[in-house]
Structure formats: structure tokens, C-alpha cells
Design a protein around this motif. Structure first.
Motif, PDB file in Angstrom:
ATOM      1  N   LEU A  77       0.834  -1.207   0.000  1.00 10.47           N
ATOM      2  CA  LEU A  77       0.000   0.000   0.000  1.00 10.47           C
ATOM      3  C   LEU A  77       0.866   1.253   0.000  1.00 10.47           C
ATOM      4  CD1 LEU A  77      -2.694  -1.046   2.619  1.00 10.47           C
ATOM      5  CD2 LEU A  77      -2.830  -1.200   0.123  1.00 10.47           C
ATOM      6  N   VAL A  78       0.324   2.317  -0.584  1.00 13.62           N
ATOM      7  CA  VAL A  78       0.991   3.625  -0.570  1.00 13.62           C
ATOM      8  C   VAL A  78       0.627   4.328   0.726  1.00 13.62           C
ATOM      9  CG1 VAL A  78       1.190   5.880  -1.657  1.00 13.62           C
ATOM     10  CG2 VAL A  78       0.969   3.829  -3.082  1.00 13.62           C
ATOM     11  N   THR A  79       1.616   4.578   1.557  1.00 16.33           N
ATOM     12  CA  THR A  79       1.410   5.387   2.769  1.00 16.33           C
ATOM     13  C   THR A  79       2.417   6.529   2.753  1.00 16.33           C
ATOM     14  OG1 THR A  79       2.871   3.966   4.065  1.00 16.33           O
ATOM     15  CG2 THR A  79       0.534   3.450   4.103  1.00 16.33           C
ATOM     16  N   TRP A  80       1.939   7.741   2.854  1.00 13.60           N
ATOM     17  CA  TRP A  80       2.790   8.926   2.729  1.00 13.60           C
ATOM     18  C   TRP A  80       3.614   9.147   3.994  1.00 13.60           C
ATOM     19  CZ3 TRP A  80       2.798  10.045  -2.129  1.00 13.60           C
ATOM     20  CH2 TRP A  80       1.652   9.893  -2.903  1.00 13.60           C
ATOM     21  N   SER A  81       4.850   9.496   3.815  1.00 12.29           N
ATOM     22  CA  SER A  81       5.731   9.784   4.958  1.00 12.29           C
ATOM     23  C   SER A  81       5.360  11.136   5.558  1.00 12.29           C
ATOM     24  CB  SER A  81       7.197   9.823   4.517  1.00 12.29           C
ATOM     25  OG  SER A  81       7.623   8.567   4.069  1.00 12.29           O
ATOM     26  N   PRO A  82       5.245  11.224   6.871  1.00 12.22           N
ATOM     27  CA  PRO A  82       4.953  12.519   7.506  1.00 12.22           C
ATOM     28  C   PRO A  82       6.163  13.455   7.397  1.00 12.22           C
ATOM     29  CG  PRO A  82       5.445  10.876   9.166  1.00 12.22           C
ATOM     30  CD  PRO A  82       5.416  10.141   7.861  1.00 12.22           C
ATOM     31  N   HIS A  83       5.884  14.747   7.318  1.00 13.73           N
ATOM     32  CA  HIS A  83       6.990  15.714   7.241  1.00 13.73           C
ATOM     33  C   HIS A  83       6.497  17.077   7.695  1.00 13.73           C
ATOM     34  CE1 HIS A  83       5.278  17.632   3.644  1.00 13.73           C
ATOM     35  NE2 HIS A  83       4.979  16.411   3.232  1.00 13.73           N
ATOM     36  N   ALA A  84       7.429  17.895   8.177  1.00  8.93           N
ATOM     37  CA  ALA A  84       7.120  19.288   8.497  1.00  8.93           C
ATOM     38  C   ALA A  84       6.888  20.042   7.189  1.00  8.93           C
ATOM     39  CB  ALA A  84       8.270  19.914   9.288  1.00  8.93           C
ATOM     40  N   PRO A  85       6.246  21.224   7.245  1.00  9.26           N
ATOM     41  CA  PRO A  85       6.032  21.996   6.003  1.00  9.26           C
ATOM     42  C   PRO A  85       7.351  22.223   5.273  1.00  9.26           C
ATOM     43  CG  PRO A  85       4.769  22.949   7.800  1.00  9.26           C
ATOM     44  CD  PRO A  85       5.636  21.892   8.411  1.00  9.26           C
ATOM     45  N   TRP A  86       7.337  22.056   3.962  1.00  8.12           N
ATOM     46  CA  TRP A  86       8.531  22.202   3.152  1.00  8.12           C
ATOM     47  C   TRP A  86       8.669  23.628   2.646  1.00  8.12           C
ATOM     48  CZ3 TRP A  86       7.278  17.094   0.222  1.00  8.12           C
ATOM     49  CH2 TRP A  86       7.855  16.013   0.912  1.00  8.12           C
ATOM     50  N   SER A  87       9.903  24.098   2.560  1.00  9.26           N
ATOM     51  CA  SER A  87      10.173  25.431   2.028  1.00  9.26           C
ATOM     52  C   SER A  87      11.553  25.433   1.385  1.00  9.26           C
ATOM     53  CB  SER A  87      10.109  26.495   3.137  1.00  9.26           C
ATOM     54  OG  SER A  87      11.145  26.296   4.090  1.00  9.26           O
ATOM     55  N   VAL A  88      11.772  26.441   0.524  1.00  8.09           N
ATOM     56  CA  VAL A  88      13.059  26.610  -0.144  1.00  8.09           C
ATOM     57  C   VAL A  88      13.325  28.105  -0.273  1.00  8.09           C
ATOM     58  CG1 VAL A  88      11.939  26.443  -2.424  1.00  8.09           C
ATOM     59  CG2 VAL A  88      14.406  26.087  -2.219  1.00  8.09           C
ATOM     60  N   ALA A  89      14.561  28.514   0.023  1.00  5.37           N
ATOM     61  CA  ALA A  89      14.934  29.921  -0.129  1.00  5.37           C
ATOM     62  C   ALA A  89      15.080  30.249  -1.616  1.00  5.37           C
ATOM     63  CB  ALA A  89      16.247  30.209   0.606  1.00  5.37           C
ATOM     64  N   GLU A  90      14.652  31.449  -1.993  1.00  8.69           N
ATOM     65  CA  GLU A  90      14.778  31.814  -3.412  1.00  8.69           C
ATOM     66  C   GLU A  90      16.244  31.764  -3.836  1.00  8.69           C
ATOM     67  OE1 GLU A  90      13.875  35.813  -4.613  1.00  8.69           O
ATOM     68  OE2 GLU A  90      14.437  36.661  -2.676  1.00  8.69           O
ATOM     69  N   ASN A  91      16.419  31.423  -5.098  1.00 12.08           N
ATOM     70  CA  ASN A  91      17.743  31.312  -5.739  1.00 12.08           C
ATOM     71  C   ASN A  91      18.563  30.117  -5.259  1.00 12.08           C
ATOM     72  OD1 ASN A  91      17.161  33.820  -7.011  1.00 12.08           O
ATOM     73  ND2 ASN A  91      17.939  34.901  -5.220  1.00 12.08           N
ATOM     74  N   GLN A  92      18.033  29.330  -4.317  1.00 11.31           N
ATOM     75  CA  GLN A  92      18.769  28.162  -3.825  1.00 11.31           C
ATOM     76  C   GLN A  92      18.586  26.991  -4.788  1.00 11.31           C
ATOM     77  OE1 GLN A  92      17.585  26.899   0.083  1.00 11.31           O
ATOM     78  NE2 GLN A  92      19.286  25.485   0.332  1.00 11.31           N
ATOM     79  N   THR A  93      19.669  26.266  -5.060  1.00  9.04           N
ATOM     80  CA  THR A  93      19.611  25.108  -5.949  1.00  9.04           C
ATOM     81  C   THR A  93      20.089  23.866  -5.193  1.00  9.04           C
ATOM     82  OG1 THR A  93      21.844  25.612  -6.783  1.00  9.04           O
ATOM     83  CG2 THR A  93      19.969  26.519  -8.020  1.00  9.04           C
ATOM     84  N   ASP A  94      19.977  22.714  -5.862  1.00  7.16           N
ATOM     85  CA  ASP A  94      20.410  21.436  -5.278  1.00  7.16           C
ATOM     86  C   ASP A  94      19.738  21.188  -3.931  1.00  7.16           C
ATOM     87  OD1 ASP A  94      22.135  21.049  -7.460  1.00  7.16           O
ATOM     88  OD2 ASP A  94      23.733  22.189  -6.481  1.00  7.16           O
ATOM     89  N   VAL A  95      18.405  21.286  -3.914  1.00  3.07           N
ATOM     90  CA  VAL A  95      17.645  21.162  -2.667  1.00  3.07           C
ATOM     91  C   VAL A  95      16.923  19.819  -2.631  1.00  3.07           C
ATOM     92  CG1 VAL A  95      15.772  22.128  -1.275  1.00  3.07           C
ATOM     93  CG2 VAL A  95      17.326  23.648  -2.531  1.00  3.07           C
ATOM     94  N   SER A  96      17.057  19.094  -1.499  1.00  5.19           N
ATOM     95  CA  SER A  96      16.277  17.890  -1.237  1.00  5.19           C
ATOM     96  C   SER A  96      15.289  18.197  -0.124  1.00  5.19           C
ATOM     97  CB  SER A  96      17.193  16.729  -0.821  1.00  5.19           C
ATOM     98  OG  SER A  96      18.024  16.331  -1.900  1.00  5.19           O
ATOM     99  N   PHE A  97      14.038  17.727  -0.299  1.00  4.14           N
ATOM    100  CA  PHE A  97      12.993  18.073   0.663  1.00  4.14           C
ATOM    101  C   PHE A  97      12.749  16.952   1.670  1.00  4.14           C
ATOM    102  CE2 PHE A  97      12.268  20.644  -3.088  1.00  4.14           C
ATOM    103  CZ  PHE A  97      12.147  21.900  -2.535  1.00  4.14           C
ATOM    104  N   GLY A  98      12.660  15.719   1.205  1.00  7.40           N
ATOM    105  CA  GLY A  98      12.444  14.638   2.151  1.00  7.40           C
ATOM    106  C   GLY A  98      11.796  13.429   1.491  1.00  7.40           C
ATOM    107  N   ARG A  99      11.608  12.367   2.304  1.00  5.97           N
ATOM    108  CA  ARG A  99      11.043  11.104   1.818  1.00  5.97           C
ATOM    109  C   ARG A  99       9.561  11.282   1.538  1.00  5.97           C
ATOM    110  NH1 ARG A  99      12.598   6.056   1.496  1.00  5.97           N
ATOM    111  NH2 ARG A  99      14.608   6.582   2.455  1.00  5.97           N
ATOM    112  N   ILE A 100       9.104  10.620   0.468  1.00 10.69           N
ATOM    113  CA  ILE A 100       7.717  10.761   0.045  1.00 10.69           C
ATOM    114  C   ILE A 100       6.822   9.681   0.651  1.00 10.69           C
ATOM    115  CG2 ILE A 100       6.174  10.657  -1.954  1.00 10.69           C
ATOM    116  CD1 ILE A 100       7.626  13.260  -1.682  1.00 10.69           C
ATOM    117  N   VAL A 101       7.241   8.402   0.555  1.00  9.80           N
ATOM    118  CA  VAL A 101       6.393   7.308   1.044  1.00  9.80           C
ATOM    119  C   VAL A 101       7.163   6.447   2.033  1.00  9.80           C
ATOM    120  CG1 VAL A 101       4.986   7.206  -1.045  1.00  9.80           C
ATOM    121  CG2 VAL A 101       7.048   5.822  -0.900  1.00  9.80           C
ATOM    122  N   ASN A 102       6.410   5.743   2.843  1.00  9.97           N
ATOM    123  CA  ASN A 102       7.015   4.745   3.727  1.00  9.97           C
ATOM    124  C   ASN A 102       7.318   3.480   2.927  1.00  9.97           C
ATOM    125  OD1 ASN A 102       6.715   6.359   6.087  1.00  9.97           O
ATOM    126  ND2 ASN A 102       4.540   5.818   6.133  1.00  9.97           N
ATOM    127  N   GLY A 103       8.304   2.736   3.373  1.00 13.55           N
ATOM    128  CA  GLY A 103       8.630   1.480   2.714  1.00 13.55           C
ATOM    129  C   GLY A 103       9.800   1.603   1.767  1.00 13.55           C
TER     130      GLY A 103
END
Length: 334
Positions: A77-103
Motif C-alpha cells: 500500500l501507498v502510505t505517505w511519509s509525515p513531514h514538516a512543512p517544506w520550504s526553499v529559499a529563493e535562488n537556492q539550488t540542489d535542494v532535497s525536501f524529504g522522503r515521500i512514502v514509507n517502505g
């Protein structure tokens, strides 16, 4: 062994036993091939030679029967990974936000509504070289669809904030670069700064202390003027500083306009003459004029005199008598 177990009849999947097994418990025994039967022996199916023993079982010595299906497996089953609100500073590159699903990420395939993003090893991230501009895009809305290897499919809506960064100015402009000479406090032009953070306040410094910026205008200070003849152009360097201390510097060349100025003096090379000499020359006249290339005409207050060829002289036939006029005043206007 068979005798000790009290077994009188024995079946084998390979066929009748050989002569060495022809007697059981001291006497002849029935040793036959295992023919296959729908019946069960100790909970094992017996659907042919060795058949039931290799096809499957739930448990031995029970009345329950289950035939194992190799294609059957637990649903992923698809279960979404919990995460705090995501944000990115302007002009910032090479950004990883976090895991999407469990498993295990290998158990899922992903689709993203915005191709500036990608999911690598289950992690949501920006593609190489991608950044955002807060002034044009303060937030991003995404839809991420995950499909598991067993067919479960879910879609998640994601919001990512773009945070503002105080950026440096990109240009410094002035709408005019000329002023006429001799004009005290002359305004040169309106100064403006190109700043991605449009609401930033700017302070200014000017390299030439004869100038200042007041209410966004570059001007000469009160009482200060320029002279075209001595300084036809002036280079002025302006520095703008914003709220965050970012600076931009630019040099402007100010053209000083020429104004035809009045002569400031008249020079006479001599001021004596000999009496009774008709048409006597007094001296050469020169107009002192800031505009050196100007030509001049002259007027003389005494009609007995004239200016000819740049010389002040008595007119032809005119002479002066010392006894009656030992000196005289002549007014020359250029």
C-alpha cells in the motif's frame, strides 16, 4: 525399521521395493507404488507421485487444506511519509525536501505535476540547476502520484513555500547627465536603483563633494556651479546601499553645457599719446572673455577716437593738445 514401526504395507513413489524390502516384519509384505489419490496422508495432498508433498500445505495433522499459489503475495500500500512543512529559499539550488512514502522506494513509481522536481530513491528534490524567485513565485503547488508494485495508487497535494532573500541591486540608473555652467545648485537627473526587492530603501554616497543626492535627484550643492571652459565633463561615482547592506556602484559622466558668457574685462596695451599727432595710436585692445573663441566689436565714448584693427586710436585728422587736455577719459565697450 519398518518392522519395529508395525508397518505391514508400504507404498513408494518410485515403484515396488526391491527384494530386500520384500519382507516386512518377518513375513511377506505389500510393497506397491504410490498411485496418487485425492485423499490426504498426514495433511499432505497426494495428487500423484510426490505431488502433494511438493505443491503445498497449511499444516500437518490438521483437517484444513490450503494449496499455495506462487503468484499470491501481500499487497503493498501507498502510505505517505509525515513531514514538516517544506520550504526553499529563493535562488537556492540542489535542494532535497524529504522522503515521500514509507517502505522500500523500489516498490513504487512516481509522477510529479511539475517537471522542475524529481524523486530519487524516494526523496523529493529539485532538478539540477533549478531555483525559484520569490518576487515572481512565493509558493509552489505540486501533485505527486505514487503507484505501488501491487497496483495501489494514491495522489498527494503538496505546497512548498519560497522564502524571500534580500538580494543585491542589479543596476543603478540616471535619466540625464548634463548641466549648464554657472548654474548654482543645478539638478543633473533622477537616480534610480534596480533592486529585486522593490521595497528596499536606498542610501547614496557621491564621490565628488560638490554633488549630492536629494529626494532621488543628483544635483550640485547649493551655491556650487560648474565652468565649461575649465571642466567640460565631470565623472561622478554614485554608490547605493540597501537595507541589507548590499551595494552597487556606478560612474556617470556629466557634460557641462557651454553658455556664452559676457567679457569680464578689457585690456589696453598703452595709455599715452603725443600731442598734435593726428590719428595717433593709443594701444591694442583685448576683450577678456571666458569664451575665448568669441569675436568682439567695440564702441568708444569719445567720438574723436575709434577702434580699428584691434587698436584704440584717434581718428584720421584728429589730434590732442596737451596744454588744453593733459589727460582725458575714454570709455570703451566690448
Amino acid at each position: 525399521i519398518l518392522a519395529d514401526a508395525g508397518i505391514e504395507n508400504f507404498q513408494t513413489a518410485a515403484g515396488p521395493a526391491n527384494d530386500n524390502l520384500g519382507h516386512i516384519n518377518g513375513g511377506p509384505g505389500a510393497v506397491t507404488a504410490f498411485p496418487g489419490t485425492p485423499d490426504e496422508i498426514g495433511g499432505l495432498d497426494s495428487a500423484g507421485a510426490l505431488g502433494g508433498t511438493s505443491l503445498g500445505f497449511d499444516a500437518l495433522n490438521t483437517d484444513e487444506k490450503h494449496t499455495y499459489d506462487p503468484s499470491e503475495e501481500a499487497e503493498v500500500l501507498v502510505t505517505w511519509s509525515p513531514h514538516a512543512p517544506w520550504s526553499v529559499a529563493e535562488n537556492q539550488t540542489d535542494v532535497s525536501f524529504g522522503r515521500i512514502v514509507n517502505g522500500n522506494p523500489a516498490d513504487f513509481k512516481f509522477e510529479i505535476s511539475d517537471d522542475r522536481f524529481e524523486i530519487v530513491d524516494g526523496i523529493l528534490q529539485l532538478r539540477d540547476g533549478v531555483g525559484f524567485d520569490y518576487e515572481n513565485e512565493s509558493g509552489i503547488e505540486l501533485e505527486i502520484t505514487a503507484t505501488s508494485r501491487t497496483g495501489d495508487k494514491q495522489t498527494l497535494s503538496v505546497h512548498i513555500d519560497v522564502t524571500d532573500v534580500n538580494e543585491a541591486q542589479t543596476d543603478l540608473l540616471i535619466d540625464a547627465t548634463a548641466a549648464n555652467e554657472n548654474v548654482a545648485g543645478a539638478v543633473i537627473g533622477n537616480v534610480s536603483v534596480v533592486d529585486p526587492d522593490g521595497e528596499d530603501d536606498q542610501s547614496y554616497q557621491v564621490s565628488d563633494n560638490r554633488f549630492e543626492i536629494v529626494d532621488g535627484q543628483l544635483k550640485l550643492k547649493d551655491g556650487v556651479s560648474l565652468d565649461h571652459e575649465s571642466e567640460p565633463t565631470v565623472d561622478v561615482t554614485v554608490t547605493a546601499t540597501d537595507n541589507a547592506g548590499n551595494q552597487i556602484t556606478k560612474t556617470f559622466t556629466i557634460n557641462v553645457g557651454d553658455v556664452n558668457e559676457a567679457p569680464v574685462d578689457i585690456d589696453l596695451s598703452g595709455n599715452t599719446l603725443v600731442e598734435n599727432v593726428a590719428g595717433a595710436v593709443i594701444g591694442a585692445l583685448t576683450a577678456i572673455d571666458p569664451d575665448a573663441a568669441d569675436s568682439h566689436s567695440f564702441e568708444v565714448s569719445d567720438p574723436r577716437f575709434e577702434v580699428a584693427g584691434g587698436q584704440l586710436k584717434l581718428k584720421d585728422g584728429q589730434s590732442i593738445d596737451f596744454e588744453t587736455e593733459p589727460s582725458l577719459d575714454v570709455i570703451v565697450t566690448a
